[in-house]
Design an enzyme around this catalytic site. Structure first.
Site, PDB file in Angstrom:
ATOM      1  N   ASP A  32       0.868  -1.187   0.000  1.00  0.00           N
ATOM      2  CA  ASP A  32       0.000   0.000   0.000  1.00  0.00           C
ATOM      3  C   ASP A  32       0.895   1.225   0.000  1.00  0.00           C
ATOM      4  OD1 ASP A  32      -2.031   2.074   0.916  1.00  0.00           O
ATOM      5  OD2 ASP A  32      -3.271   0.285   1.113  1.00  0.00           O
ATOM      6  N   CYS A 122     -20.732   0.709  -8.990  1.00  0.00           N
ATOM      7  CA  CYS A 122     -20.772   2.072  -9.556  1.00  0.00           C
ATOM      8  C   CYS A 122     -20.617   2.053 -11.079  1.00  0.00           C
ATOM      9  CB  CYS A 122     -19.680   2.954  -8.950  1.00  0.00           C
ATOM     10  SG  CYS A 122     -20.113   3.565  -7.329  1.00  0.00           S
ATOM     11  N   TYR A 148     -15.554   7.560 -11.177  1.00  0.00           N
ATOM     12  CA  TYR A 148     -15.041   6.369 -10.486  1.00  0.00           C
ATOM     13  C   TYR A 148     -15.593   5.107 -11.174  1.00  0.00           C
ATOM     14  CZ  TYR A 148     -14.968   2.998  -6.551  1.00  0.00           C
ATOM     15  OH  TYR A 148     -14.808   1.893  -5.763  1.00  0.00           O
ATOM     16  N   LYS A 152     -13.555   2.158 -13.296  1.00  0.00           N
ATOM     17  CA  LYS A 152     -13.662   0.740 -12.915  1.00  0.00           C
ATOM     18  C   LYS A 152     -14.048  -0.097 -14.135  1.00  0.00           C
ATOM     19  CE  LYS A 152     -13.052   0.383  -8.321  1.00  0.00           C
ATOM     20  NZ  LYS A 152     -11.787  -0.191  -7.832  1.00  0.00           N
ATOM     21  N   ASN A 177     -21.294  -1.518  -1.791  1.00  0.00           N
ATOM     22  CA  ASN A 177     -21.296  -0.801  -0.495  1.00  0.00           C
ATOM     23  C   ASN A 177     -20.849  -1.649   0.695  1.00  0.00           C
ATOM     24  OD1 ASN A 177     -22.412   1.802  -1.342  1.00  0.00           O
ATOM     25  ND2 ASN A 177     -24.196   0.564  -1.844  1.00  0.00           N
ATOM     26  N   LYS A 191     -17.468   6.360   3.713  1.00  0.00           N
ATOM     27  CA  LYS A 191     -18.689   6.070   2.966  1.00  0.00           C
ATOM     28  C   LYS A 191     -19.885   6.191   3.912  1.00  0.00           C
ATOM     29  CE  LYS A 191     -17.413   3.759  -0.787  1.00  0.00           C
ATOM     30  NZ  LYS A 191     -17.857   2.688  -1.661  1.00  0.00           N
TER      31      LYS A 191
HETATM   32  P1  NAD Z   1      -9.624   1.948   0.992  1.00  0.00           P
HETATM   33  O1  NAD Z   1      -9.461   3.360   0.540  1.00  0.00           O
HETATM   34  O2  NAD Z   1      -9.781   1.690   2.442  1.00  0.00           O
HETATM   35  O3  NAD Z   1      -8.427   1.051   0.437  1.00  0.00           O
HETATM   36  C1  NAD Z   1      -7.751   1.333  -0.765  1.00  0.00           C
HETATM   37  C2  NAD Z   1      -6.285   1.352  -0.437  1.00  0.00           C
HETATM   38  O4  NAD Z   1      -5.556   1.614  -1.655  1.00  0.00           O
HETATM   39  C3  NAD Z   1      -5.892   2.458   0.555  1.00  0.00           C
HETATM   40  O5  NAD Z   1      -5.273   1.918   1.697  1.00  0.00           O
HETATM   41  C4  NAD Z   1      -4.951   3.337  -0.242  1.00  0.00           C
HETATM   42  O6  NAD Z   1      -3.891   3.889   0.528  1.00  0.00           O
HETATM   43  C5  NAD Z   1      -4.424   2.361  -1.295  1.00  0.00           C
HETATM   44  N1  NAD Z   1      -3.861   3.103  -2.403  1.00  0.00           N
HETATM   45  C6  NAD Z   1      -4.341   4.228  -2.998  1.00  0.00           C
HETATM   46  N2  NAD Z   1      -3.496   4.667  -3.934  1.00  0.00           N
HETATM   47  C7  NAD Z   1      -2.434   3.808  -3.934  1.00  0.00           C
HETATM   48  C8  NAD Z   1      -1.234   3.742  -4.674  1.00  0.00           C
HETATM   49  N3  NAD Z   1      -0.941   4.666  -5.607  1.00  0.00           N
HETATM   50  N4  NAD Z   1      -0.363   2.738  -4.428  1.00  0.00           N
HETATM   51  C9  NAD Z   1      -0.646   1.799  -3.466  1.00  0.00           C
HETATM   52  N5  NAD Z   1      -1.780   1.821  -2.724  1.00  0.00           N
HETATM   53  C10 NAD Z   1      -2.669   2.807  -2.965  1.00  0.00           C
HETATM   54  O7  NAD Z   1     -10.878   1.367   0.176  1.00  0.00           O
HETATM   55  P2  NAD Z   1     -11.665   0.003   0.368  1.00  0.00           P
HETATM   56  O8  NAD Z   1     -13.038   0.346   0.793  1.00  0.00           O
HETATM   57  O9  NAD Z   1     -10.864  -0.963   1.173  1.00  0.00           O
HETATM   58  O10 NAD Z   1     -11.737  -0.480  -1.148  1.00  0.00           O
HETATM   59  C11 NAD Z   1     -10.873  -1.488  -1.677  1.00  0.00           C
HETATM   60  C12 NAD Z   1     -11.208  -1.695  -3.132  1.00  0.00           C
HETATM   61  O11 NAD Z   1     -12.579  -2.054  -3.279  1.00  0.00           O
HETATM   62  C13 NAD Z   1     -11.021  -0.445  -3.990  1.00  0.00           C
HETATM   63  O12 NAD Z   1     -10.524  -0.803  -5.247  1.00  0.00           O
HETATM   64  C14 NAD Z   1     -12.424   0.105  -4.124  1.00  0.00           C
HETATM   65  O13 NAD Z   1     -12.573   0.898  -5.283  1.00  0.00           O
HETATM   66  C15 NAD Z   1     -13.221  -1.176  -4.181  1.00  0.00           C
HETATM   67  N6  NAD Z   1     -14.627  -0.990  -3.774  1.00  0.00           N
HETATM   68  C16 NAD Z   1     -14.930  -0.684  -2.489  1.00  0.00           C
HETATM   69  C17 NAD Z   1     -16.257  -0.523  -2.118  1.00  0.00           C
HETATM   70  C18 NAD Z   1     -16.648  -0.208  -0.698  1.00  0.00           C
HETATM   71  O14 NAD Z   1     -17.860  -0.135  -0.415  1.00  0.00           O
HETATM   72  N7  NAD Z   1     -15.728  -0.007   0.228  1.00  0.00           N
HETATM   73  C19 NAD Z   1     -17.269  -0.659  -3.064  1.00  0.00           C
HETATM   74  C20 NAD Z   1     -16.919  -0.961  -4.371  1.00  0.00           C
HETATM   75  C21 NAD Z   1     -15.595  -1.153  -4.722  1.00  0.00           C
END
Ligand code: NAD
Length: 325
Positions: A32, A122, A148, A152, A177, A191
């Protein structure tokens, strides 16, 4: 022992996925751009790397014994709730496209046999509350309501194209979600479930909280333990193409607000105010993921009952530290 790489392991779902893989007996490397904010990582190794850079992707995928990861889970993304997504369109498009292009390309070139990509519902268009459920194929012709979602959709296609060109099994889940403890709860990227838990935890009993929209938007909220079980089941399946991954329980934002207030035991007045709400409704078929025997186990009420106390504790810690500075 199988070895897995979790990209985005410093984030909410990635952090929980690392724990799941450890329970399943894997050796896990997390990567990360930042460490996990709330809990020490359970990964066997953790690298701070910016995955927008192709060389960093290569470093993340390189093992010191010359071997190769059996599985790569790509969850790294520059993301947040509707407030963040609507004001950071360029960052979302730029940063996530770079991460997703370079990770899929490098993983394929380095011979990774299984690659998971975390997409989102999304990618679908806006829906009306009474619309019948749509399947994964109904995503096209596409009209996501935010950038976004467009990124995706493109990144899904990137991952699947590499899966066709290289001997890399690609699995794509469209998350719906996700919420639970150990996720962002303040700062502007949180969120809706986390933001509401925070507002309720911060409110005085008999006070008022403000909620964006009018409470009628329909959503599915998926508890994180269910979601990571679904990721694991999908990764080990032969389901090609995108798969919707979310609970079967639909709820309005108003239902969510009431559930959080109930978990708090407070009496609060809810004031609906204008704000970035997103689409009107969501209704997606879960037939593909159900075909693997997966279904969500944690109801919204149970999930919020587990999440609210964690966010309430974070609010208390933040208040105490503010009082001492
Ligand atoms: P989050 O923001 O908690 O985790 C994403 C992580 O990616 C973060 O820790 C961030 O530091 C890291 N990151 C960002 N840019 C980076 C980079 N350049 N290099 C390395 N790491 C990087 O989000 P989440 O809720 O854990 O989501 C995880 C995945 O699931 C994401 O791809 C998100 O789009 C997808 N998603 C999440 C949800 C949800 O409801 N939480 C819904 C649909 C899709």
């Amino acid at each position: 022992m199988k070895r897995a790489l979790v990209c985005g392991a410093g984030g909410f779902i990635g952090g929980h996925l690392v724990k799941k893989l450890k329970r399943e007996g894997y050796w896990v490397r997390g990567v990360d751009i930042k460490p996990h904010e709330f809990v020490p990582t359970q990964a066997d190794g953790f690298r701070l790397l910016d995955l927008r850079d192709p060389q960093s992707c290569r470093t993340a995928l390189t093992l010191s014994d010359g071997g190769s990861f059996e599985e790569v889970y790509q969850l790294a993304a520059d993301m947040g709730g509707m407030g963040f997504i609507s004001r950071a369109e360029c960052e979302v498009l730029h940063n996530n496209a770079l991460i997703n292009i370079h990770m899929a390309h490098t993983a394929a070139e380095m011979g990774i046999p299984r690659y998971f990509f975390s997409s989102s519902v999304c990618i679908y268009r806006d829906m009306q509350p009474d619309e019948a459920s749509v399947t994964e194929d109904d995503a096209v012709p596409a009209n996501p309501d935010n950038e976004y979602g467009w990124e995706k959709l493109y990144a899904e296609r990137v991952a699947m194209a590499y899966g066709r060109r290289y001997p890399m099994q690609v699995r794509v889940a469209r998350f719906e979600n996700c919420y639970g403890p150990e996720g962002t709860w303040t700062g502007g990227r949180e969120k809706a479930p986390a933001a509401l838990c925070r507002k309720v935890a911060e409110a005085e009993d008999s006070g008022t909280i403000e909620v964006w929209g009018d409470g009628t938007a329909i959503r599915v909220f998926t508890y994180v333990d269910d979601l990571v079980d679904g990721i694991f089941a999908l990764m080990h399946s032969d389901l090609d193409g995108p798969v919707n991954l979310g609970s079967e329980e639909r709820a309005t934002v108003g239902d969510l607000v009431r559930t959080v207030i109930e978990a708090s035991g407070k009496r609060l007045t809810v004031k609906y105010v204008p704000g970035p709400v997103g689409v009107h409704a969501r209704n997606f078929s879960k037939a593909r993921i159900a075909s693997l025997g997966w279904k969500s186990k944690v109801s919204l009420r149970e999930g919020i009952a587990r999440t609210y106390p964690w966010i309430q504790a974070q609010v208390k810690v933040a208040r105490n530290s503010a009082a001492h500075t």
